[in-house]
Design an enzyme around this catalytic site. Structure first.
Site, PDB file in Angstrom:
ATOM      1  N   LYS A 261      15.437 -38.036 -61.014  1.00  0.00           N
ATOM      2  CA  LYS A 261      14.331 -37.214 -60.531  1.00  0.00           C
ATOM      3  C   LYS A 261      14.217 -36.019 -61.457  1.00  0.00           C
ATOM      4  O   LYS A 261      14.986 -35.067 -61.384  1.00  0.00           O
ATOM      5  CB  LYS A 261      14.566 -36.737 -59.093  1.00  0.00           C
ATOM      6  CG  LYS A 261      13.286 -36.183 -58.498  1.00  0.00           C
ATOM      7  CD  LYS A 261      13.465 -34.897 -57.725  1.00  0.00           C
ATOM      8  CE  LYS A 261      13.559 -33.658 -58.527  1.00  0.00           C
ATOM      9  NZ  LYS A 261      12.349 -33.165 -59.166  1.00  0.00           N
TER      10      LYS A 261
ATOM     11  N   GLU B 145      25.994 -28.738 -62.213  1.00  0.00           N
ATOM     12  CA  GLU B 145      25.913 -27.895 -63.420  1.00  0.00           C
ATOM     13  C   GLU B 145      24.892 -26.818 -63.095  1.00  0.00           C
ATOM     14  O   GLU B 145      23.685 -27.082 -63.071  1.00  0.00           O
ATOM     15  CB  GLU B 145      25.439 -28.726 -64.626  1.00  0.00           C
ATOM     16  CG  GLU B 145      26.428 -29.770 -65.095  1.00  0.00           C
ATOM     17  CD  GLU B 145      27.639 -29.180 -65.791  1.00  0.00           C
ATOM     18  OE1 GLU B 145      27.573 -28.010 -66.217  1.00  0.00           O
ATOM     19  OE2 GLU B 145      28.661 -29.872 -65.888  1.00  0.00           O
TER      20      GLU B 145
ATOM     21  N   CYS C 205      21.046 -22.051 -69.585  1.00  0.00           N
ATOM     22  CA  CYS C 205      22.113 -21.643 -68.664  1.00  0.00           C
ATOM     23  C   CYS C 205      23.230 -20.920 -69.415  1.00  0.00           C
ATOM     24  O   CYS C 205      23.988 -20.177 -68.799  1.00  0.00           O
ATOM     25  CB  CYS C 205      22.669 -22.862 -67.952  1.00  0.00           C
ATOM     26  SG  CYS C 205      23.143 -24.158 -69.107  1.00  0.00           S
TER      27      CYS C 205
ATOM     28  N   GLU D 130      20.183 -14.076 -63.565  1.00  0.00           N
ATOM     29  CA  GLU D 130      19.709 -14.734 -64.788  1.00  0.00           C
ATOM     30  C   GLU D 130      18.289 -14.245 -65.057  1.00  0.00           C
ATOM     31  O   GLU D 130      17.408 -14.445 -64.217  1.00  0.00           O
ATOM     32  CB  GLU D 130      19.653 -16.251 -64.585  1.00  0.00           C
ATOM     33  CG  GLU D 130      20.978 -16.958 -64.609  1.00  0.00           C
ATOM     34  CD  GLU D 130      20.797 -18.484 -64.518  1.00  0.00           C
ATOM     35  OE1 GLU D 130      20.340 -18.959 -63.468  1.00  0.00           O
ATOM     36  OE2 GLU D 130      21.109 -19.183 -65.493  1.00  0.00           O
TER      37      GLU D 130
HETATM   38  P1  NAP Z   1      16.041 -25.597 -59.957  1.00  0.00           P
HETATM   39  O1  NAP Z   1      14.866 -24.920 -59.406  1.00  0.00           O
HETATM   40  O2  NAP Z   1      17.320 -25.520 -59.218  1.00  0.00           O
HETATM   41  O3  NAP Z   1      15.617 -27.122 -60.166  1.00  0.00           O
HETATM   42  C1  NAP Z   1      16.476 -28.077 -60.728  1.00  0.00           C
HETATM   43  C2  NAP Z   1      16.090 -29.456 -60.213  1.00  0.00           C
HETATM   44  O4  NAP Z   1      16.260 -29.469 -58.802  1.00  0.00           O
HETATM   45  C3  NAP Z   1      14.629 -29.807 -60.461  1.00  0.00           C
HETATM   46  O5  NAP Z   1      14.528 -31.193 -60.676  1.00  0.00           O
HETATM   47  C4  NAP Z   1      13.973 -29.437 -59.149  1.00  0.00           C
HETATM   48  O6  NAP Z   1      12.797 -30.173 -58.910  1.00  0.00           O
HETATM   49  C5  NAP Z   1      15.046 -29.851 -58.172  1.00  0.00           C
HETATM   50  N1  NAP Z   1      14.940 -29.211 -56.878  1.00  0.00           N
HETATM   51  C6  NAP Z   1      14.310 -28.052 -56.534  1.00  0.00           C
HETATM   52  N2  NAP Z   1      14.429 -27.832 -55.211  1.00  0.00           N
HETATM   53  C7  NAP Z   1      15.165 -28.858 -54.721  1.00  0.00           C
HETATM   54  C8  NAP Z   1      15.632 -29.200 -53.422  1.00  0.00           C
HETATM   55  N3  NAP Z   1      15.371 -28.430 -52.361  1.00  0.00           N
HETATM   56  N4  NAP Z   1      16.338 -30.337 -53.270  1.00  0.00           N
HETATM   57  C9  NAP Z   1      16.622 -31.122 -54.331  1.00  0.00           C
HETATM   58  N5  NAP Z   1      16.190 -30.867 -55.580  1.00  0.00           N
HETATM   59  C10 NAP Z   1      15.491 -29.735 -55.773  1.00  0.00           C
HETATM   60  O7  NAP Z   1      16.376 -25.117 -61.436  1.00  0.00           O
HETATM   61  P2  NAP Z   1      15.379 -25.013 -62.679  1.00  0.00           P
HETATM   62  O8  NAP Z   1      14.552 -23.795 -62.519  1.00  0.00           O
HETATM   63  O9  NAP Z   1      14.687 -26.320 -62.889  1.00  0.00           O
HETATM   64  O10 NAP Z   1      16.419 -24.853 -63.875  1.00  0.00           O
HETATM   65  C11 NAP Z   1      16.934 -23.641 -64.275  1.00  0.00           C
HETATM   66  C12 NAP Z   1      18.327 -23.451 -63.687  1.00  0.00           C
HETATM   67  O11 NAP Z   1      19.169 -24.512 -64.123  1.00  0.00           O
HETATM   68  C13 NAP Z   1      18.979 -22.179 -64.179  1.00  0.00           C
HETATM   69  O12 NAP Z   1      19.674 -21.570 -63.132  1.00  0.00           O
HETATM   70  C14 NAP Z   1      19.940 -22.701 -65.267  1.00  0.00           C
HETATM   71  O13 NAP Z   1      21.019 -21.823 -65.518  1.00  0.00           O
HETATM   72  C15 NAP Z   1      20.371 -23.999 -64.684  1.00  0.00           C
HETATM   73  N6  NAP Z   1      20.873 -24.911 -65.713  1.00  0.00           N
HETATM   74  C16 NAP Z   1      22.216 -25.192 -65.744  1.00  0.00           C
HETATM   75  C17 NAP Z   1      22.736 -26.028 -66.731  1.00  0.00           C
HETATM   76  C18 NAP Z   1      24.199 -26.338 -66.800  1.00  0.00           C
HETATM   77  O14 NAP Z   1      24.574 -27.239 -67.545  1.00  0.00           O
HETATM   78  N7  NAP Z   1      25.060 -25.638 -66.071  1.00  0.00           N
HETATM   79  C19 NAP Z   1      21.869 -26.579 -67.678  1.00  0.00           C
HETATM   80  C20 NAP Z   1      20.500 -26.282 -67.611  1.00  0.00           C
HETATM   81  C21 NAP Z   1      20.018 -25.453 -66.602  1.00  0.00           C
HETATM   82  P3  NAP Z   1      11.333 -29.487 -58.929  1.00  0.00           P
HETATM   83  O15 NAP Z   1      11.311 -28.563 -60.079  1.00  0.00           O
HETATM   84  O16 NAP Z   1      10.448 -30.648 -59.120  1.00  0.00           O
HETATM   85  O17 NAP Z   1      11.168 -28.817 -57.612  1.00  0.00           O
END
Ligand code: NAP
Length: 491
Positions: A182, A257, A291, A391
């Site tokens: 997804k 992650e 991240c 962040e």
């Molecule tokens: P996010 O809002 O948490 O979304 C990540 C994924 O989760 C997306 O596919 C999103 O889908 C989905 N999602 C959102 N709400 C959800 C829910 N209630 N239930 C299940 N899935 C849900 O994060 P983002 O804004 O995309 O990414 C940025 C974040 O990722 C930052 O905090 C960054 O530090 C972190 N990150 C961490 C790593 C690592 O390796 N540690 C690597 C890259 C990024 P939708 O967008 O379609 O809602």
């Protein structure tokens, strides 16, 4: 080689389920907007629970066949997919630029990085060794075999649309698992292009499925469907915590992650030119939306002035613009919300006494329709400011002075996150002391870009659970099975 349009039909994008390209049953769609221009580039199907269930069932049907292949056979498929990614590097990079604003040359780098996980795990899959353990009695043999966990689900973020997918699918497929992806709705097109390449690589139907749509219903099905045995999530700590509670009902295996808040420490004995180059790479790559980005740049007070001068000069040279334009190094923020958050963090820091050394505003003129923010450097930053706690996810480097190693280590570790940390020094004893004292899963010493497929990537504290990459990445998709074999010692 395919054209970008033949890799993905922008006019009529479909999900990939059980080897077929499908619309959502409700025929609803979600717009994907180019953050460089504010223009819609296409519509993706808004799949929900029913499509997710179909994808899970397809993965379950494919599991028996796929897990029965030899590791060599699975590895060959992964290497073929790696080759196809390389052959279509330009197109994949173009898609990333268009859907989430990654500068084109950086996107090409991501394609190579993403493909490298397929190659690494194709090889590691051939080394899934078991164990024999000395028994407590002569009539027993104790054996440990390692088996794939089963059907898995990968939930991925928008900031590395390809690499976060292959970092999960590479080990999952190599281990013998099948599954569903997804992608984030801000960057789903890369995942669909990847599925097209998987189809061309001849990966059997049902092994990889991609479902697009609103995350709520898709995640509900993933977590409530008993067929899914493991979920690997990359995204924010906030959503990660929500998924931990969702996983409790069936005790599903979960790898997380999550977010980070990386300290980047410049000691007085550092090579300042190297440190400034590293700070630019760490902070402005992907427009500060990674991240592992440097979030707090600690600089020894005695070298602050010189370091700031070198840094500002480099930051001012960065070319900002439409991600597809040649030579652009800093693109737009992914969304208007992301842009507002950066503005809020800079405003908060300035109100609390920080000084602006360069940047500090939303860009206008011909970039006004996109989500552009000037590469920014702040100084006189202190721990009351949002930039040092949350962040920022944008092109803002906050400089914080420090006076001693002890003080900076205590400050650096004073965070709920524990993903990546960086430090620059030419002193060997300090290198060992500091690398061991930092409470982070990844340490870059004189190195701003440490991530590689052969090393474990992951966080301590609220930055996550588990590791991706390295031989450790494979463990997440394997179950250890202990077989105690009792036999008759005499005929
Ligand atoms: P996010 O809002 O948490 O979304 C990540 C994924 O989760 C997306 O596919 C999103 O889908 C989905 N999602 C959102 N709400 C959800 C829910 N209630 N239930 C299940 N899935 C849900 O994060 P983002 O804004 O995309 O990414 C940025 C974040 O990722 C930052 O905090 C960054 O530090 C972190 N990150 C961490 C790593 C690592 O390796 N540690 C690597 C890259 C990024 P939708 O967008 O379609 O809602």
């Amino acid at each position: 080689m395919l054209t970008t349009e033949s890799l993905v039909e922008f006019e009529q994008m479909k999900m990939f389920i059980d080897g077929e390209w499908k619309d959502a049953e409700n025929t609803n769609t979600i717009s994907v907007v180019n953050p460089s221009t504010g223009k819609t580039i296409g519509q993706i199907p808004n799949g929900g629970r029913s499509e997710t269930r179909n994808a899970i069932e397809a993965a379950e049907r494919a599991f028996k066949m796929w897990s029965n292949l030899t590791a060599n056979e699975r590895g060959d498929y992964l290497l073929k997919l790696r080759d196809l990614m390389h052959d279509n590097k330009q197109q994949l990079a173009e898609i990333m630029s268009m859907e989430m604003g990654k500068p084109f040359s950086e996107g090409q780098g991501e394609v190579v990085y993403a493909a490298s996980f397929l190659a690494w795990f194709a090889e590691e899959g051939r080394r899934i060794y078991g164990e024999t353990i000395p028994a407590s009695s002569t009539n027993k043999r104790l054996i440990v075999t390692r088996q794939p966990v089963g059907v898995v689900a990968a939930i991925t973020p928008w900031n590395f649309p390809l690499a976060m997918m292959t970092r999960k699918l590479g080990p999952a497929l190599a281990a013998g698992c099948t599954g569903i992806v997804k992608p984030a709705k801000q960057s789903p097109i890369s995942a669909l292009a990847f599925a097209k390449l998987a189809e061309l690589a001849g990966i059997p139907k049902g092994v990889i499925n991609v479902v697009t749509g609103e995350s709520g219903p898709i995640a509900d099905e993933i977590f409530e469907n008993k067929t899914v045995r493991k979920i690997s999530f990359t995204g924010s700590t906030e959503i990660g915590k929500l998924l931990v509670s969702k996983s409790a009902a069936q005790l599903k295996r979960l790898s997380l992650e999550l977010g980070g808040h990386a300290p980047f420490i410049v000691f007085e004995d550092a090579d300042l030119e190297l440190a400034a180059t590293g700070a630019v790479a760490s902070k402005y790559r992907n427009t500060g939306q990674t991240c592992v980005c440097a979030n707090r740049v600690y600089v020894h007070r005695s070298v602050m002035e010189r370091f700031s001068e070198i840094l500002i000069q480099k930051v001012k040279e960065l070319k900002v613009g439409n991600s597809l334009e040649s030579g652009v190094q800093v693109g737009p923020l992914v969304s208007k919300e992301g842009l507002s958050k950066v503005e809020e963090h800079v405003k908060d820091a300035l109100e609390k006494g920080a000084r602006l050394l360069c940047g500090g505003r939303r860009m206008d003129g011909e970039l006004a329709d996109g989500n552009f923010y000037e590469p920014t450097v702040l100084t006189d930053v202190n721990r009351t400011m949002l930039v040092t706690r949350e962040e920022t996810f944008g092109p803002v480097a906050p400089l914080i002075p420090f006076d001693s190693e002890e003080e900076v280590l205590s400050e650096a570790n004073d965070t709920d996150y524990g993903l990546a940390a960086y430090f620059y020094t030419e002193n060997l004893s300090r290198a060992i002391r500091v690398s061991e004292a930092l409470e982070f899963g990844i340490i870059g010493m004189n190195d701003a870009v440490p991530a590689v497929p052969q090393a474990p990537f992951g966080g301590m504290k609220e930055s996550g659970i588990g590791r991706e990459g390295g031989h450790q990445g494979l463990d997440e998709y394997l179950e250890d099975k202990f077989i105690s074999l009792s036999f008759q010692t005499k005929k």
